[in-house]
Design a protein around this motif. Structure first.
Motif, mmCIF file in Angstrom:
data_model
loop_
_atom_site.group_PDB
_atom_site.id
_atom_site.type_symbol
_atom_site.label_atom_id
_atom_site.label_comp_id
_atom_site.label_asym_id
_atom_site.label_seq_id
_atom_site.Cartn_x
_atom_site.Cartn_y
_atom_site.Cartn_z
ATOM 1 N N SER A 245 -51.067 8.662 26.063
ATOM 2 C CA SER A 245 -50.196 9.319 27.042
ATOM 3 C C SER A 245 -51.036 9.765 28.228
ATOM 4 C CB SER A 245 -49.460 10.519 26.427
ATOM 5 O OG SER A 245 -50.361 11.537 26.088
ATOM 6 N N LYS A 280 -41.965 9.423 30.455
ATOM 7 C CA LYS A 280 -41.201 10.615 30.086
ATOM 8 C C LYS A 280 -41.135 11.493 31.331
ATOM 9 C CE LYS A 280 -43.008 13.920 27.582
ATOM 10 N NZ LYS A 280 -43.590 14.648 26.429
ATOM 11 N N THR A 282 -39.876 14.770 33.213
ATOM 12 C CA THR A 282 -39.367 16.135 33.065
ATOM 13 C C THR A 282 -38.673 16.521 34.362
ATOM 14 O OG1 THR A 282 -41.166 16.695 31.573
ATOM 15 C CG2 THR A 282 -39.956 18.519 32.537
ATOM 16 N N THR A 292 -35.691 16.486 29.787
ATOM 17 C CA THR A 292 -36.578 15.323 29.819
ATOM 18 C C THR A 292 -35.767 14.056 29.606
ATOM 19 O OG1 THR A 292 -38.426 16.614 28.956
ATOM 20 C CG2 THR A 292 -38.584 14.230 28.759
ATOM 21 N N ALA A 294 -35.982 9.481 29.742
ATOM 22 C CA ALA A 294 -36.838 8.298 29.768
ATOM 23 C C ALA A 294 -36.730 7.630 31.132
ATOM 24 C CB ALA A 294 -36.433 7.331 28.670
#
Length: 742
Positions: A245, A280, A282, A292, A294
């Motif tokens: 990530s 992801k 936010t 949040t 996608a």
């Protein structure tokens, strides 16, 4: 994987559901057994009613965080047998190597399953699986098919392969498939999917699989497999090291015309890329609502990208964007992986390649092509020094080796400690080789900055008969300023014209510069037809893992005639070597390093620093320039402590210290006011970005001022500069030739 217990109840199958294809399929029955308890009855259970007929078996590995192979799943129909293995390290295939554990059980596993003549195996990413089985477990796999390469798909994404096979017969759940191949938890389902696709009988699927090349690991020599399995293992471990990530440093806005959110990356190493994984996002709405969603990055160009989500983002703001999952493989990484696969499939004879043999086998095993002998008899090339860059005896020796076509010297290594004039040697080589009528000279390095530095040195030598290739992703909006001095000789790869115009663009050009990874780009195919890769110089070679040369040898081994490696294994090692101890650069290949030419005089460091480095690092063999402008009476290095606070960047991967930035700005303002040239170096990319931004805000000259340690190497010739060096914590300095803050 859980270990099989002696309790009979533990051998009862476990039930799993598949969530990949929208079909009414019975639940999957999985049975777990440890290799030391493996029995013939386990194979009987797996085969069931298909015990005496041809079988399509799906196979999938479970890799550990270190890249080893603790478990293997084999699927037939709705049954999956999971075999757990003793933890093991890679071992040699020879009498001197350690004997594998449970050898009798593993022999049985080969005979009854992995090499059984009735079994055809289907797997995604077959090459690393087959090579890992042999490397870690001494197991061979035969009659195996790589699913992706058997199908007419452009990518190696499992989702694309499943879609091609299933077609319109049933909907598929693409996100579930992607998730299953990114995590280790879905071993049973992955094996089941491979077996399901292998026996799928709709359209021409079976014809495609029937015509696909099969892998049989038993037919290869131990020497060949030892080389290739290490390459595969190193690639696999480097892939595992990639972050799963990344939180990006961005500024965002809303494009009302396209109704899309636009993100602008703030740091190159942290940027959004076209091959980024799922995002992801936010989102904030109003003063208190945060959620949040996608997303995906599209239309990525330079620093800007559109952020696509299923939500209407108008009136909302993005608080953060995080990429989830590892980035897709680069073209160079794909090239290496496919080369290994094609060798195992029999369509590529890697180990017949004389360059491969020269590096991965003792030099006396190499038989060079007959036409190499004709160039060996050519008269020696006269070395003509540039008037502003006279050569010392070690540099002269290095050039003789680089320009030689002796069969004993097809590969030349030049070890150059800091400031010994490696870039000067390369530039002199180019000028003298072209003067002697040599053609097809390619200069490569790991980084774009190193390639740019060589180009600038050529320009200083008043040699402009070269083209430098740079990708749009590195150049546009990020590093255009680095190419101001050589702009007319720079070509961005996305602007390469068609062959007819390209030939005109490259008229009389026989020197090309690019990164090593760029030669895997299909965009270079036409260019290499016009300027063939004949003589290659690799700078920064100590930073390059030796397996990364595979695409060069595979694609250009026939035209390549001379190979020169320039670097220093005492400086920066290959990326990842700190964590992966047995990664090798070319300078760690024993039978090659013994013939390396050592550049023995450094001109950059003041002698009082150079002498210390010589004794501590180079066994006293590195001399310093006696005419260095910094005399022995001068204090050449200061260590200044700053009461600053280090903190991680948003991604948690790099360090910055804003108090140190403030201190450096005071020094930079003074040096610019006094018209004293200077450079700032730091090992941390986040600190480099903060320093560069601060120079801009102070309206100071910022181009070519701030560098990471590796990109600073060889940038500034033989001159001495005041240098700010960030290591941990730092503060003020006086006007000296070198400042080091710790």
């Amino acid at each position: 994987m859980p270990r099989q217990s002696s309790n009979p109840a533990a051998s009862q199958p476990l039930s799993f559901d598949q969530t990949f294809i929208d079909e009414p399929i019975d639940s999957i029955q999985a049975r777990v057994v440890h290799e030391k308890e493996l029995e013939f009855t386990d194979f009987q259970w797996l085969f069931g009613s298909a015990a005496n007929s041809p079988r399509s078996v799906g196979i999938s590995p479970a890799y550990s965080k270190s890249g080893s192979l603790p478990a293997l799943a084999c699927a037939l129909g709705n049954r999956v047998l999971i075999i757990n293995f003793h933890s093991s390290k890679p071992y040699d295939d020879g009498t001197s190597g350690p004997r594998p554990r449970n050898i009798d059980r593993r022999n049985q596993l080969e005979q009854e399953l992995l090499c059984h003549p009735d079994n055809t195996f289907y797997a995604f990413d077959l090459a690393p699986l087959a090579l890992s089985l042999r490397l870690h477990l001494h197991l061979h796999l035969s009659n195996a098919i790589d699913i992706q390469s058997a199908l007419p798909v452009r990518t190696r994404s499992p989702v694309d392969s499943v879609q091609v096979i299933v077609s319109d017969a049933s909907p598929i759940f693409a996100d579930n498939i992607t998730s299953a191949f990114e995590a280790t938890l879905y071993l049973v389902q992955r094996a089941w999917l491979c077996g399901y696709l292998g026996q799928y009988d709709l359209g021409n699927t079976q014809d495609l699989f029937y015509a696909a090349p099969k892998v049989d690991m038993r037919k290869f020599s131990a020497d060949a497999l030892n080389v290739l399995q290490k390459m595969s293992y190193d690639m696999q471990r480097l892939e595992i090291m990639k972050p799963t990530s990344v939180t990006h440093e961005i500024q965002t806005g809303f494009n009302h015309k396209t109704q899309q959110m636009v993100a602008k990356s703030q740091r190159y190493s942290n940027r959004l890329t076209p091959n980024a994984s799922k995002l992801k996002v936010t989102v904030t709405h109003g003063s208190s609502t945060t959620f949040t969603v996608a997303g995906d990055a599209s239309s990525v160009r330079g620093k800007s990208a559109h952020i696509d989500t299923v939500h209407n983002m108008e009136g909302k703001a993005i608080a953060s964007i995080t990429s989830i999952g590892r980035d897709l493989p680069t073209m160079a990484e794909q090239d290496r992986s496919l080369s290994l696969l094609r060798f195992l499939q029999g369509s590529l004879s890697l180990m017949d390649n004389h360059w491969m043999k020269a590096i991965w086998q003792p030099s006396d095993a190499v038989v060079w092509p007959e036409h190499f002998s004709s160039s060996e008899s050519a008269p020696p090339i006269e070395i003509v020094e540039h008037p502003d860059a006279p050569l010392n005896s070690s540099q002269h020796s290095a050039l003789l080796n680089m320009l030689s076509f002796s069969l004993n010297n097809c590969i030349t290594l030049v070890q150059g400690p800091p400031g010994t004039g490696k870039t000067t040697v390369i530039a002199t080589y180019v000028v003298d080789a072209i003067r002697a009528g040599q053609r097809g000279i390619w200069l490569m390095a790991q980084s774009n900055v190193a390639v740019k530095n060589i180009a600038e040195k050529l320009a200083k030598f008043e040699f402009f008969g070269f083209k430098l290739l740079v990708s749009q992703g590195f150049h546009y909006e990020w590093h255009e300023h680095l190419y101001n001095k050589i702009g007319k000789n720079t070509i961005r790869t996305d602007t390469l014209p068609k062959p007819s115009a390209l030939k005109k663009l490259l008229q009389d050009t026989q020197v090309v510069l690019c990164t090593l990874s760029m030669i895997s780009s299909p965009k270079l195919r036409d260019l290499t037809q016009i300027v063939p890769i004949v003589n290659v110089v690799i700078d920064e070679a100590s930073q390059i893992e030796v397996g990364q040369y595979l695409p060069l040898f595979k694609s250009f081994g026939r035209t390549l005639r001379k190979l020169c490696f320039i670097g220093d294994d005492k400086q920066l090692p290959p990326h990842g070597q700190d964590d992966l101890k047995n990664l090798q650069s070319i300078f760690e290949v024993a039978h090659l390093k013994t013939s390396a030419v050592f550049l023995d005089t450094q001109y950059r460091m003041p002698p009082q620093i150079g002498d210390f480095i010589s004794e501590q690092v180079y066994n006293g063999e590195l001399k310093s320039n006696p005419e260095h402008p910094t005399k022995s009476s001068t204090t050449a290095c200061y260590f200044v402590d700053i009461n600053g606070v280090e903190r991680l960047d948003a991604d948690g991967k790099s360090i910055m210290n804003l108090q140190e930035v403030e201190a450096v700005m005071l020094i930079a303002e003074h040096l610019q006011e006094e018209d004293i040239p200077y450079r700032i170096i730091t090992p941390y990319d986040a600190q480099r970005s903060e320093l560069e931004q601060a120079l801009k805000e102070k309206e100071l000259v910022w181009e070519d001022k701030c560098f990471n340690v590796d990109s600073f190497q060889g940038s500034f010739g033989l001159r001495a500069y005041p240098v700010y060096s960030h290591a941990n914590t730092q503060k003020q300095a006086t006007k000296t030739m070198s400042l080091s803050f710790l």
